[in-house]
Design a protein around this motif. Structure first.
Motif, PDB file in Angstrom:
ATOM      1  N   VAL A  12      51.646  -3.912 -76.865  1.00  0.00           N
ATOM      2  CA  VAL A  12      53.343  -4.312 -76.261  1.00  0.00           C
ATOM      3  C   VAL A  12      54.070  -2.947 -75.994  1.00  0.00           C
ATOM      4  O   VAL A  12      54.706  -2.738 -75.226  1.00  0.00           O
ATOM      5  CB  VAL A  12      53.811  -5.582 -77.074  1.00  0.00           C
ATOM      6  N   ALA A  21      59.881  -6.933 -67.188  1.00  0.00           N
ATOM      7  CA  ALA A  21      58.842  -6.294 -67.345  1.00  0.00           C
ATOM      8  C   ALA A  21      58.106  -7.024 -68.739  1.00  0.00           C
ATOM      9  O   ALA A  21      57.130  -7.642 -69.041  1.00  0.00           O
ATOM     10  CB  ALA A  21      58.473  -4.784 -67.355  1.00  0.00           C
ATOM     11  N   LEU A  42      57.547 -10.417 -68.835  1.00  0.00           N
ATOM     12  CA  LEU A  42      56.296 -10.916 -68.610  1.00  0.00           C
ATOM     13  C   LEU A  42      55.391 -10.769 -69.463  1.00  0.00           C
ATOM     14  O   LEU A  42      54.332 -11.529 -69.608  1.00  0.00           O
ATOM     15  CB  LEU A  42      55.995 -10.093 -67.321  1.00  0.00           C
ATOM     16  N   ILE A  43      55.465  -9.715 -70.188  1.00  0.00           N
ATOM     17  CA  ILE A  43      54.472  -9.362 -71.342  1.00  0.00           C
ATOM     18  C   ILE A  43      54.385 -10.145 -72.322  1.00  0.00           C
ATOM     19  O   ILE A  43      53.344 -10.868 -72.893  1.00  0.00           O
ATOM     20  CB  ILE A  43      54.662  -7.815 -71.941  1.00  0.00           C
ATOM     21  N   LYS A  87      55.503 -13.259 -72.236  1.00  0.00           N
ATOM     22  CA  LYS A  87      55.504 -14.654 -71.580  1.00  0.00           C
ATOM     23  C   LYS A  87      56.760 -15.250 -71.588  1.00  0.00           C
ATOM     24  O   LYS A  87      57.660 -14.441 -71.297  1.00  0.00           O
ATOM     25  CB  LYS A  87      54.559 -15.582 -72.389  1.00  0.00           C
TER      26      LYS A  87
END
Lengths: 192, 192, 192, 192
Positions: free
Chosen positions: A158, A186, A189-190, A192
């Motif tokens: 991450v 961003a 999104l990573i 969730k």
DNA sequence: CGGTAAGCGAGACGGTACGTCGCGTCTTAAG
DNA sequence: CTTAAGACGCGACGTACCGTCTCGCTTACCG
């Protein structure tokens, strides 16, 4: 104790000159960029002879590398109580240090040098990124403990993704939003 | 058709020289890096006069930019039937073109120039990244149609994340795995 | 008598260093010439700090001047009984001291300095040439007493002519004969 | 004819720059002396790049040597009808060209260089002194024909003696008389 | 006999000039 | 009108000395 420390004869190198050199290097680096800085200019700006620079550094690269080294601040692990509070701190701090002329120049230099002398990028990795990666790890572990994110999340990956998108955003400005907002999207999104 | 093509008097510019210049530029760029290439060296290596270069390009930057331009291959949208099949094609192609001395030099140059002349990076963005982003969009849409991934996935952001992690991996080699594997792991994390 | 001599406090200057400095100066002067001697080199060669040199001399010129001074030997008036016996002694002695790398360097230096600082040549004149001119005068007077040469001969002018031709021969080697022979021929012509 | 003359390709070297360089060299040489002339200063004064100088000369020595070469005027054999008339012309001309700051600097340089690179003095001998020696020979032969001086006089040796005394007088100013008078007295003594 | 003041070696300092290299422009003759 | 060759003005490079300035030691004398 350190028996070798004070033994060398002759006049010691001036800490003042040293500091002036580093500061001038950073100033001019930010102003005109790596390519266009000249050692002469740095020397003049620092009120120092060229010799004094070349006694310390073999080349512009070495000088600039050390100048960058010198401004590495302390990493502090934020602890706001929530994951996103911590992340916002991290993002803000990262953006602040990287999204400056100097920051860009430094990155450009590192990437450029990485090709010919990989240990250059390695230094940056070891001294700058690695510690932040570990700080980030702590933040993520805390979030796991609070059940804010899944336990199996790979904090290193991450971190790398976030660093990557920041590097990318820095260079290409892929969006019209402010960088911070884009980065936050961003990360969202990573995770969730 | 192009009635204006053969109109100008005098000797036409040699396409052969043109090619030799571009090739030499790329060769030397990969060998010694952007900083250390000299126009003189390129001219000599290409068996060409400096004039011939400067008639075509105003500066080293322009020349190098065009040389890089010249090796941009066609983007082809892979269609293997599965999302991961497509992604593997994309990753392989991207890694292949970027993980070379030349690739690194180009990126370094772009990032370096991005600071002083942002339009330089903009060109790279428009000509190189944008089309790939669109191709990637197609791949993702197909995957959505096949219900391989969620419908609300932001394909652009995913593309940027992937590009970012590749840029990052290229420079810092954050892992001991082969780059391809690392990238694949990253994409896996992004797409859940 | 010199009541002030032993008064000053502190460590006295090292006569040994002094000697080493002069000797090294002459050595290096002969080896590489005035222009290319560096104070640093002299200091190193003498095993002495630069400070120790600059405490004694304000500049390279002064140092070299004193080094040359230091090797001035006693002038002795030859007395062989005949004019030509005496002259041969004088010629031999003069040739011996001048026709060496060191001798040439010294002359070159004097002439060079004569332009910018005439007192430099003046010192050489006063300390070196003048006494010899007087010694020569004695030799000539003796020859006059022996009726070997005419009574109205101007010994100073003869000395100057001889010195001149030696200087000239030293620099330009106008003849294939050995210098001594050439000089003797010249003197012969002057004295008829 | 000169088949090799016009064959070399590329832009020919600028005769104008060449001239400017030589003139500036002589100007500055006379002003501040050999030691203190800097190539940079010459280049600036001549409105020329340092490269242009270094393309022609490997070092300051070479440049200065050529600059001196360039100002060598025509030798003209005086013909006044009497020996002393001729001699006066020669003396005056010699004194005029040598008794200037530039003249002294040149001599100093020649003598200095003579030690390390004898061919340097040899050039001066061949190009400058030799022709004058021959001109002088003519003058002496004419005087012999007029029975002004003895037939067995060695004109070369006389010339050398005169050159020598001039060199000597130039450096040491052995007399209070004007140089011309002193020289004339010396020649008088030589020729009886 | 211990303090003090100058000398000592080493070597860093701010400068100046060196000679080299690359830039981007200009000037030839040849095609 | 382009080309290869190469000179041009410019400016940065990294090196070598200059003469000055600290350093931490001797080394002698003088109180």
């Amino acid at each position: 104790m350190n028996e070798s420390a004070k033994k060398q004869p002759g006049r010691p190198r001036s800490a003042q000159s040293h500091q002036a050199i580093l500061q001038s290097t950073l100033d001019l680096l930010a102003q005109v960029g790596y390519e266009r800085v000249s050692i002469d200019a740095i020397a003049t700006h620092a009120g120092v002879g060229k010799t004094t620079i070349y006694r310390r550094y073999r080349s512009k690269e070495e000088l600039v590398a050390d100048a960058i080294e010198s401004l590495r601040e302390e990493i502090e692990i934020p602890e706001t109580g929530t994951l996103w509070g911590d992340l916002d701190c991290i993002i803000e701090s990262a953006v602040k240090t990287t999204l400056t002329p100097l920051g860009r120049q430094i990155l450009a230099m590192i990437i450029g040098a990485a090709s010919s002398s990989p240990q250059f990028a390695q230094v940056y990795w070891t001294k700058y990124l690695q510690p932040r990666r570990q700080a980030f790890h702590v933040v993520i572990e805390r979030a796991k403990a609070r059940y804010e994110i899944q336990a199996e999340t790979d904090s290193d990956m991450v971190f790398d993704l976030i660093s990557g998108i920041m590097l990318y955003a820095l260079v290409f400005q892929p969006s019209n939003e402010p960088v911070e907002v884009y980065i936050r999207r961003a990360i969202d999104l990573i995770l969730k």
